[in-house]
Design a protein around this motif. Sequence first.
Motif, PDB file in Angstrom:
ATOM      1  N   LEU A  92       0.828  -1.208   0.000  1.00  0.00           N
ATOM      2  CA  LEU A  92       0.000   0.000   0.000  1.00  0.00           C
ATOM      3  C   LEU A  92       0.859   1.253   0.000  1.00  0.00           C
ATOM      4  O   LEU A  92       0.626   2.196  -0.776  1.00  0.00           O
ATOM      5  N   PHE A  93       1.880   1.287   0.839  1.00  0.00           N
ATOM      6  CA  PHE A  93       2.754   2.463   0.919  1.00  0.00           C
ATOM      7  C   PHE A  93       3.562   2.644  -0.360  1.00  0.00           C
ATOM      8  O   PHE A  93       3.868   3.777  -0.742  1.00  0.00           O
ATOM      9  N   ARG A  94       3.896   1.549  -1.005  1.00  0.00           N
ATOM     10  CA  ARG A  94       4.640   1.670  -2.267  1.00  0.00           C
ATOM     11  C   ARG A  94       3.753   2.140  -3.403  1.00  0.00           C
ATOM     12  O   ARG A  94       4.201   2.851  -4.298  1.00  0.00           O
ATOM     13  N   ARG A  95       2.495   1.752  -3.351  1.00  0.00           N
ATOM     14  CA  ARG A  95       1.577   2.153  -4.413  1.00  0.00           C
ATOM     15  C   ARG A  95       1.123   3.600  -4.247  1.00  0.00           C
ATOM     16  O   ARG A  95       0.860   4.288  -5.228  1.00  0.00           O
ATOM     17  N   PHE A  96       1.032   4.051  -3.011  1.00  0.00           N
ATOM     18  CA  PHE A  96       0.623   5.432  -2.735  1.00  0.00           C
ATOM     19  C   PHE A  96       1.740   6.120  -1.941  1.00  0.00           C
ATOM     20  O   PHE A  96       1.660   6.250  -0.715  1.00  0.00           O
ATOM     21  N   PRO A  97       2.788   6.561  -2.643  1.00  0.00           N
ATOM     22  CA  PRO A  97       3.981   7.085  -1.967  1.00  0.00           C
ATOM     23  C   PRO A  97       3.719   8.284  -1.055  1.00  0.00           C
ATOM     24  O   PRO A  97       4.484   8.510  -0.116  1.00  0.00           O
ATOM     25  N   ARG A  98       2.666   9.043  -1.312  1.00  0.00           N
ATOM     26  CA  ARG A  98       2.424  10.206  -0.462  1.00  0.00           C
ATOM     27  C   ARG A  98       2.163   9.806   0.979  1.00  0.00           C
ATOM     28  O   ARG A  98       2.370  10.611   1.894  1.00  0.00           O
ATOM     29  N   LEU A  99       1.715   8.573   1.210  1.00  0.00           N
ATOM     30  CA  LEU A  99       1.506   8.110   2.579  1.00  0.00           C
ATOM     31  C   LEU A  99       2.816   8.118   3.367  1.00  0.00           C
ATOM     32  O   LEU A  99       2.820   8.315   4.581  1.00  0.00           O
ATOM     33  N   LYS A 100       3.927   7.898   2.661  1.00  0.00           N
ATOM     34  CA  LYS A 100       5.220   7.847   3.344  1.00  0.00           C
ATOM     35  C   LYS A 100       5.590   9.182   3.963  1.00  0.00           C
ATOM     36  O   LYS A 100       6.307   9.232   4.970  1.00  0.00           O
ATOM     37  N   LEU A 101       5.105  10.272   3.380  1.00  0.00           N
ATOM     38  CA  LEU A 101       5.493  11.585   3.867  1.00  0.00           C
ATOM     39  C   LEU A 101       4.976  11.861   5.271  1.00  0.00           C
ATOM     40  O   LEU A 101       5.479  12.762   5.951  1.00  0.00           O
ATOM     41  N   CYS A 102       3.965  11.109   5.713  1.00  0.00           N
ATOM     42  CA  CYS A 102       3.484  11.248   7.094  1.00  0.00           C
ATOM     43  C   CYS A 102       4.562  10.848   8.094  1.00  0.00           C
ATOM     44  O   CYS A 102       4.499  11.232   9.270  1.00  0.00           O
ATOM     45  N   PHE A 103       5.538  10.079   7.632  1.00  0.00           N
ATOM     46  CA  PHE A 103       6.597   9.580   8.504  1.00  0.00           C
ATOM     47  C   PHE A 103       7.957  10.161   8.132  1.00  0.00           C
ATOM     48  O   PHE A 103       8.988   9.654   8.564  1.00  0.00           O
ATOM     49  N   VAL A 104       7.941  11.222   7.319  1.00  0.00           N
ATOM     50  CA  VAL A 104       9.173  11.886   6.906  1.00  0.00           C
ATOM     51  C   VAL A 104       9.075  13.366   7.274  1.00  0.00           C
ATOM     52  O   VAL A 104       8.169  14.061   6.824  1.00  0.00           O
ATOM     53  N   GLY A 105       9.972  13.840   8.076  1.00  0.00           N
ATOM     54  CA  GLY A 105       9.940  15.236   8.494  1.00  0.00           C
ATOM     55  C   GLY A 105      10.323  16.195   7.375  1.00  0.00           C
ATOM     56  O   GLY A 105      10.962  15.802   6.394  1.00  0.00           O
ATOM     57  N   PRO A 106       9.948  17.476   7.511  1.00  0.00           N
ATOM     58  CA  PRO A 106      10.277  18.480   6.485  1.00  0.00           C
ATOM     59  C   PRO A 106      11.770  18.593   6.209  1.00  0.00           C
ATOM     60  O   PRO A 106      12.177  18.767   5.067  1.00  0.00           O
ATOM     61  N   ALA A 107      12.575  18.488   7.263  1.00  0.00           N
ATOM     62  CA  ALA A 107      14.023  18.609   7.064  1.00  0.00           C
ATOM     63  C   ALA A 107      14.562  17.452   6.221  1.00  0.00           C
ATOM     64  O   ALA A 107      15.416  17.655   5.345  1.00  0.00           O
ATOM     65  N   ARG A 108      14.069  16.256   6.458  1.00  0.00           N
ATOM     66  CA  ARG A 108      14.496  15.081   5.683  1.00  0.00           C
ATOM     67  C   ARG A 108      14.090  15.229   4.228  1.00  0.00           C
ATOM     68  O   ARG A 108      14.859  14.900   3.318  1.00  0.00           O
ATOM     69  N   GLN A 109      12.872  15.725   3.978  1.00  0.00           N
ATOM     70  CA  GLN A 109      12.411  15.933   2.609  1.00  0.00           C
ATOM     71  C   GLN A 109      13.259  16.990   1.905  1.00  0.00           C
ATOM     72  O   GLN A 109      13.671  16.802   0.750  1.00  0.00           O
ATOM     73  N   ALA A 110      13.495  18.102   2.592  1.00  0.00           N
ATOM     74  CA  ALA A 110      14.275  19.185   1.991  1.00  0.00           C
ATOM     75  C   ALA A 110      15.679  18.710   1.640  1.00  0.00           C
ATOM     76  O   ALA A 110      16.215  19.031   0.576  1.00  0.00           O
ATOM     77  N   LEU A 111      16.276  17.920   2.533  1.00  0.00           N
ATOM     78  CA  LEU A 111      17.614  17.396   2.278  1.00  0.00           C
ATOM     79  C   LEU A 111      17.618  16.455   1.078  1.00  0.00           C
ATOM     80  O   LEU A 111      18.520  16.515   0.228  1.00  0.00           O
ATOM     81  N   ALA A 112      16.591  15.602   0.985  1.00  0.00           N
ATOM     82  CA  ALA A 112      16.514  14.652  -0.131  1.00  0.00           C
ATOM     83  C   ALA A 112      16.400  15.381  -1.467  1.00  0.00           C
ATOM     84  O   ALA A 112      17.075  15.031  -2.445  1.00  0.00           O
ATOM     85  N   VAL A 113      15.541  16.386  -1.515  1.00  0.00           N
ATOM     86  CA  VAL A 113      15.353  17.132  -2.766  1.00  0.00           C
ATOM     87  C   VAL A 113      16.612  17.926  -3.106  1.00  0.00           C
ATOM     88  O   VAL A 113      17.031  17.983  -4.271  1.00  0.00           O
ATOM     89  N   HIS A 114      17.195  18.526  -2.086  1.00  0.00           N
ATOM     90  CA  HIS A 114      18.447  19.264  -2.292  1.00  0.00           C
ATOM     91  C   HIS A 114      19.513  18.370  -2.900  1.00  0.00           C
ATOM     92  O   HIS A 114      20.152  18.721  -3.908  1.00  0.00           O
ATOM     93  N   GLU A 115      19.698  17.202  -2.326  1.00  0.00           N
ATOM     94  CA  GLU A 115      20.736  16.288  -2.799  1.00  0.00           C
ATOM     95  C   GLU A 115      20.434  15.777  -4.197  1.00  0.00           C
ATOM     96  O   GLU A 115      21.338  15.661  -5.032  1.00  0.00           O
ATOM     97  N   ARG A 116      19.153  15.477  -4.480  1.00  0.00           N
ATOM     98  CA  ARG A 116      18.800  14.981  -5.819  1.00  0.00           C
ATOM     99  C   ARG A 116      19.000  16.073  -6.869  1.00  0.00           C
ATOM    100  O   ARG A 116      19.527  15.804  -7.957  1.00  0.00           O
ATOM    101  N   ALA A 117      18.598  17.287  -6.546  1.00  0.00           N
ATOM    102  CA  ALA A 117      18.759  18.386  -7.495  1.00  0.00           C
ATOM    103  C   ALA A 117      20.239  18.685  -7.738  1.00  0.00           C
ATOM    104  O   ALA A 117      20.676  18.875  -8.882  1.00  0.00           O
ATOM    105  N   LEU A 118      21.010  18.708  -6.657  1.00  0.00           N
ATOM    106  CA  LEU A 118      22.435  19.003  -6.786  1.00  0.00           C
ATOM    107  C   LEU A 118      23.152  17.904  -7.566  1.00  0.00           C
ATOM    108  O   LEU A 118      23.997  18.182  -8.431  1.00  0.00           O
ATOM    109  N   ALA A 119      22.783  16.645  -7.279  1.00  0.00           N
ATOM    110  CA  ALA A 119      23.388  15.530  -8.012  1.00  0.00           C
ATOM    111  C   ALA A 119      23.042  15.613  -9.493  1.00  0.00           C
ATOM    112  O   ALA A 119      23.892  15.362 -10.361  1.00  0.00           O
TER     113      ALA A 119
END
Length: 215
Positions: A92-119
């Motif tokens: 279920l969580f893999r099919r609806f990835p937005r559910l995962k964000l309930c367990f991911v803090g804003p700082a973790r998300q920002a870091l992930a996007v930062h690293e992906r964009a920079l890479a």
Amino acid sequence: MTTSGEGKRRVVLTRGEKHRIREAVTRAEARSAGEIVTMVVEESDRYLEAERLGALLVAALVAAAVAVATRHVTIWSYIPLVLVAYFPMLVLFRRFPRLKLCFVGPARQALAVHERALASFFRKGLYRTRHETGILIFISLLERKVWILGDRGINAKIPEASWRELADELAAGLREGRAADALCHAVDACGDLLARHFPRGEDDRNELSDEVLTS
């Protein structure tokens, strides 16, 4: 580097819309020495830890509800129920990835996007342009974030506030369902800024792809 926390997931660009964006990039680069690259990705990270934690917690709740309903509330009945429910919850969580964000803090998300964009900036060679005028417009749909990254030559002349305002406008357009229009507008605005500070020279040539990148 600029980010905006708004946007919309599952934005699908048609072939015609991608053609419009490519033409906007070509127009923008025709009047400046800038090299603009647009990139749209579904997500910046799998967030496996959140996926597994979320599946485990939901499975535990489901197992508790079943145990109470069947009046078999013992440790020996509860643990097998959690194990049985865990794998369907993981799917279920893999099919609806937005559910995962309930367990991911804003700082973790920002870091992930930062690293992906920079890479992506380095992987796609935006740092190799002759006049250090590469610029990446990066959209990560799951996290609803827009990043605009400029190379050293651009950052030396154009203030970060300009990119922040442009990222906010692009994110608003995505949220309203105007993905192609918003991205074309962002590219045109980038072109205006670049033309002001980095006018096109007679020997200028196209150094990077004008296509919308997805990976």
